[in-house]
Design a protein around this motif. Sequence first.
Motif, PDB file in Angstrom:
ATOM      1  N   ASP A  33      -4.076   2.081 -84.280  1.00  0.00           N
ATOM      2  CA  ASP A  33      -4.132   2.242 -85.679  1.00  0.00           C
ATOM      3  C   ASP A  33      -4.389   3.897 -86.055  1.00  0.00           C
ATOM      4  O   ASP A  33      -5.244   4.391 -85.773  1.00  0.00           O
ATOM      5  CB  ASP A  33      -4.953   1.421 -86.359  1.00  0.00           C
ATOM      6  N   ILE A  34      -3.416   4.723 -86.520  1.00  0.00           N
ATOM      7  CA  ILE A  34      -3.409   6.124 -87.065  1.00  0.00           C
ATOM      8  C   ILE A  34      -3.439   6.185 -88.363  1.00  0.00           C
ATOM      9  O   ILE A  34      -2.783   5.908 -89.280  1.00  0.00           O
ATOM     10  CB  ILE A  34      -2.336   6.774 -86.351  1.00  0.00           C
ATOM     11  N   GLY A  35      -4.822   6.481 -88.915  1.00  0.00           N
ATOM     12  CA  GLY A  35      -5.091   6.546 -90.063  1.00  0.00           C
ATOM     13  C   GLY A  35      -5.150   8.130 -90.391  1.00  0.00           C
ATOM     14  O   GLY A  35      -5.151   8.896 -89.674  1.00  0.00           O
ATOM     15  N   GLY A  36      -5.468   8.433 -91.583  1.00  0.00           N
ATOM     16  CA  GLY A  36      -5.501   9.827 -91.982  1.00  0.00           C
ATOM     17  C   GLY A  36      -6.701  10.531 -91.673  1.00  0.00           C
ATOM     18  O   GLY A  36      -6.676  11.777 -91.620  1.00  0.00           O
ATOM     19  N   PHE A  55      -8.731   7.492 -86.093  1.00  0.00           N
ATOM     20  CA  PHE A  55      -7.836   6.527 -85.085  1.00  0.00           C
ATOM     21  C   PHE A  55      -8.579   5.443 -84.691  1.00  0.00           C
ATOM     22  O   PHE A  55      -9.879   5.494 -84.390  1.00  0.00           O
ATOM     23  CB  PHE A  55      -7.294   7.372 -84.045  1.00  0.00           C
ATOM     24  N   ALA A  56      -8.024   4.444 -84.294  1.00  0.00           N
ATOM     25  CA  ALA A  56      -8.753   3.054 -83.747  1.00  0.00           C
ATOM     26  C   ALA A  56      -7.820   2.618 -82.694  1.00  0.00           C
ATOM     27  O   ALA A  56      -6.460   2.681 -82.898  1.00  0.00           O
ATOM     28  CB  ALA A  56      -8.985   2.112 -85.011  1.00  0.00           C
ATOM     29  N   VAL A  57      -8.482   1.844 -81.658  1.00  0.00           N
ATOM     30  CA  VAL A  57      -7.603   1.183 -80.668  1.00  0.00           C
ATOM     31  C   VAL A  57      -8.411  -0.018 -80.341  1.00  0.00           C
ATOM     32  O   VAL A  57      -9.435  -0.159 -80.388  1.00  0.00           O
ATOM     33  CB  VAL A  57      -7.321   2.268 -79.425  1.00  0.00           C
ATOM     34  N   ALA A  58      -7.410  -0.845 -79.771  1.00  0.00           N
ATOM     35  CA  ALA A  58      -8.180  -2.125 -79.065  1.00  0.00           C
ATOM     36  C   ALA A  58      -7.229  -3.019 -78.315  1.00  0.00           C
ATOM     37  O   ALA A  58      -6.009  -2.568 -78.307  1.00  0.00           O
ATOM     38  CB  ALA A  58      -8.397  -3.186 -80.248  1.00  0.00           C
ATOM     39  N   THR A  78      -7.759 -12.886 -79.729  1.00  0.00           N
ATOM     40  CA  THR A  78      -9.078 -12.258 -79.236  1.00  0.00           C
ATOM     41  C   THR A  78      -8.822 -10.502 -79.186  1.00  0.00           C
ATOM     42  O   THR A  78      -7.801 -10.084 -78.650  1.00  0.00           O
ATOM     43  CB  THR A  78      -9.267 -12.669 -77.697  1.00  0.00           C
ATOM     44  N   MET A  79      -9.897 -10.009 -79.470  1.00  0.00           N
ATOM     45  CA  MET A  79      -9.844  -8.535 -79.577  1.00  0.00           C
ATOM     46  C   MET A  79     -10.979  -7.942 -78.831  1.00  0.00           C
ATOM     47  O   MET A  79     -12.298  -8.216 -78.914  1.00  0.00           O
ATOM     48  CB  MET A  79      -9.860  -8.032 -81.007  1.00  0.00           C
ATOM     49  N   THR A  80     -10.740  -6.868 -77.765  1.00  0.00           N
ATOM     50  CA  THR A  80     -11.676  -6.452 -76.764  1.00  0.00           C
ATOM     51  C   THR A  80     -11.640  -4.975 -76.786  1.00  0.00           C
ATOM     52  O   THR A  80     -10.574  -4.362 -77.438  1.00  0.00           O
ATOM     53  CB  THR A  80     -11.432  -6.943 -75.656  1.00  0.00           C
ATOM     54  N   ARG A  81     -12.519  -4.403 -76.259  1.00  0.00           N
ATOM     55  CA  ARG A  81     -12.494  -2.772 -75.972  1.00  0.00           C
ATOM     56  C   ARG A  81     -12.206  -2.154 -77.520  1.00  0.00           C
ATOM     57  O   ARG A  81     -11.348  -1.076 -77.253  1.00  0.00           O
ATOM     58  CB  ARG A  81     -11.520  -2.615 -74.990  1.00  0.00           C
ATOM     59  N   ARG A  82     -12.504  -2.504 -78.567  1.00  0.00           N
ATOM     60  CA  ARG A  82     -12.200  -1.861 -79.794  1.00  0.00           C
ATOM     61  C   ARG A  82     -13.104  -0.545 -79.989  1.00  0.00           C
ATOM     62  O   ARG A  82     -14.304  -0.439 -79.545  1.00  0.00           O
ATOM     63  CB  ARG A  82     -12.567  -2.710 -81.051  1.00  0.00           C
ATOM     64  N   ALA A  83     -12.330   0.557 -80.310  1.00  0.00           N
ATOM     65  CA  ALA A  83     -13.027   1.851 -80.540  1.00  0.00           C
ATOM     66  C   ALA A  83     -12.337   2.563 -81.750  1.00  0.00           C
ATOM     67  O   ALA A  83     -11.312   2.325 -81.818  1.00  0.00           O
ATOM     68  CB  ALA A  83     -12.741   2.703 -79.215  1.00  0.00           C
ATOM     69  N   GLU A  84     -12.982   3.349 -82.125  1.00  0.00           N
ATOM     70  CA  GLU A  84     -12.500   4.437 -83.278  1.00  0.00           C
ATOM     71  C   GLU A  84     -13.240   5.727 -83.101  1.00  0.00           C
ATOM     72  O   GLU A  84     -14.442   5.600 -82.800  1.00  0.00           O
ATOM     73  CB  GLU A  84     -13.119   3.627 -84.529  1.00  0.00           C
ATOM     74  N   GLY A 142      -4.926  -3.755 -89.398  1.00  0.00           N
ATOM     75  CA  GLY A 142      -3.822  -2.974 -88.774  1.00  0.00           C
ATOM     76  C   GLY A 142      -3.659  -2.844 -87.248  1.00  0.00           C
ATOM     77  O   GLY A 142      -2.583  -2.814 -87.014  1.00  0.00           O
ATOM     78  N   LEU A 143      -4.710  -3.058 -86.803  1.00  0.00           N
ATOM     79  CA  LEU A 143      -4.813  -3.440 -85.058  1.00  0.00           C
ATOM     80  C   LEU A 143      -4.016  -4.761 -84.762  1.00  0.00           C
ATOM     81  O   LEU A 143      -3.136  -4.487 -83.681  1.00  0.00           O
ATOM     82  CB  LEU A 143      -6.201  -3.199 -84.403  1.00  0.00           C
ATOM     83  N   TYR A 144      -4.358  -5.861 -85.429  1.00  0.00           N
ATOM     84  CA  TYR A 144      -3.834  -7.081 -85.186  1.00  0.00           C
ATOM     85  C   TYR A 144      -2.251  -6.826 -85.468  1.00  0.00           C
ATOM     86  O   TYR A 144      -1.471  -7.504 -84.377  1.00  0.00           O
ATOM     87  CB  TYR A 144      -4.427  -8.054 -85.942  1.00  0.00           C
ATOM     88  N   GLY A 145      -1.874  -6.326 -86.382  1.00  0.00           N
ATOM     89  CA  GLY A 145      -0.472  -5.952 -86.994  1.00  0.00           C
ATOM     90  C   GLY A 145       0.142  -5.218 -85.581  1.00  0.00           C
ATOM     91  O   GLY A 145       1.254  -5.490 -85.051  1.00  0.00           O
ATOM     92  N   ALA A 146      -0.444  -4.054 -85.121  1.00  0.00           N
ATOM     93  CA  ALA A 146       0.187  -3.371 -84.207  1.00  0.00           C
ATOM     94  C   ALA A 146       0.632  -4.136 -83.017  1.00  0.00           C
ATOM     95  O   ALA A 146       1.418  -3.813 -82.524  1.00  0.00           O
ATOM     96  CB  ALA A 146      -0.607  -2.104 -84.227  1.00  0.00           C
ATOM     97  N   ALA A 147      -0.595  -4.759 -82.713  1.00  0.00           N
ATOM     98  CA  ALA A 147      -0.531  -5.836 -81.284  1.00  0.00           C
ATOM     99  C   ALA A 147       0.911  -6.791 -81.495  1.00  0.00           C
ATOM    100  O   ALA A 147       1.532  -6.836 -80.567  1.00  0.00           O
ATOM    101  CB  ALA A 147      -1.485  -6.359 -81.061  1.00  0.00           C
TER     102      ALA A 147
END
Length: 312
Positions: free
Chosen positions: A7-10, A13-16, A23-29, A292-297
Amino acid sequence: MTALAIDIGGTKFAVALVHPDGTMTRRAELPVGPDPVATLASLVRDTAVADLTGVGIGSAGPIDSVAGTVSPVNIPSWRDFPLVDTVRELLAGLPGPRGVPVALAGDGQCMALGEWWRGGHGGSGSRVMLGIVVSTGVGGGLVLDGVPYLGPTGNAGHIGHISVDPRGEPCPCGAVGCLETVASGPSMVRWALANGWTCPAAHPDAKALAADAARGVLPAQRAFQRTADALASAILTTAALFDVDDVVIGGGVAAAGETLLAPLRQAVAKQAGLGFLRRLTVERTSLERDAGLYGAAALVLPSEERTPHRGT
């Protein structure tokens, strides 16, 4: 199956890692920082695993989904930046995840798709959903019967650059009076400071503005009313074109909750004319910063594996 979601914001940035059951794991921002590529590389390096199904990216726009490039208004160093190729190169330098598909869509589009999948709207029978991200910028996206409507370049639903005031402020995009010039967090703060708001914090921001609006500070309340009126105009324009069922608002400014949503619902009700416009609902995302992370996935997870969540 595992998707790497980015997820690229202004401003962050976040990833997971996201699995088909949600199920969402290893989320980082991380904050974007002075070197956005280094920030992205750090997050991808620390999160990617060997058995990836694919990589989905939601980015602030505008984007070019065909070329795989992005030009986020609030990241000036990225203009026609080859984001998809950069992610592929980062993965190529890691053991394991090579040659997997990489898909790109707008951050607002991904927020809408994530909300449809995991926020309960797909399970509730919503046919047409408009998602709006109100944060450092204003983005948006549409989901039609569970399918993201991207348009030829990937920018469909980019509601932040609908003009709500032809005689308004110049927008960094080059147009005049865009929704983003009124409703983004920085725009709201600038307007409030110019119209009598005295921020008690050392660094005025949308969070401080929302707190004062909730306490009844008049210039802060006027800033939120002005934003609500502009958002309502853009929402109803989009709803008239696409016969929208539901509007879901996410992003940092939406964290103000009813301070934003109450005047927004009132403005929509006041401005709506035709009956089909009056039926639409306006809610805050139930997924907070993860939509946004769920949608990107979801861009890279097979649709037959993603059963819409019915909520609680």
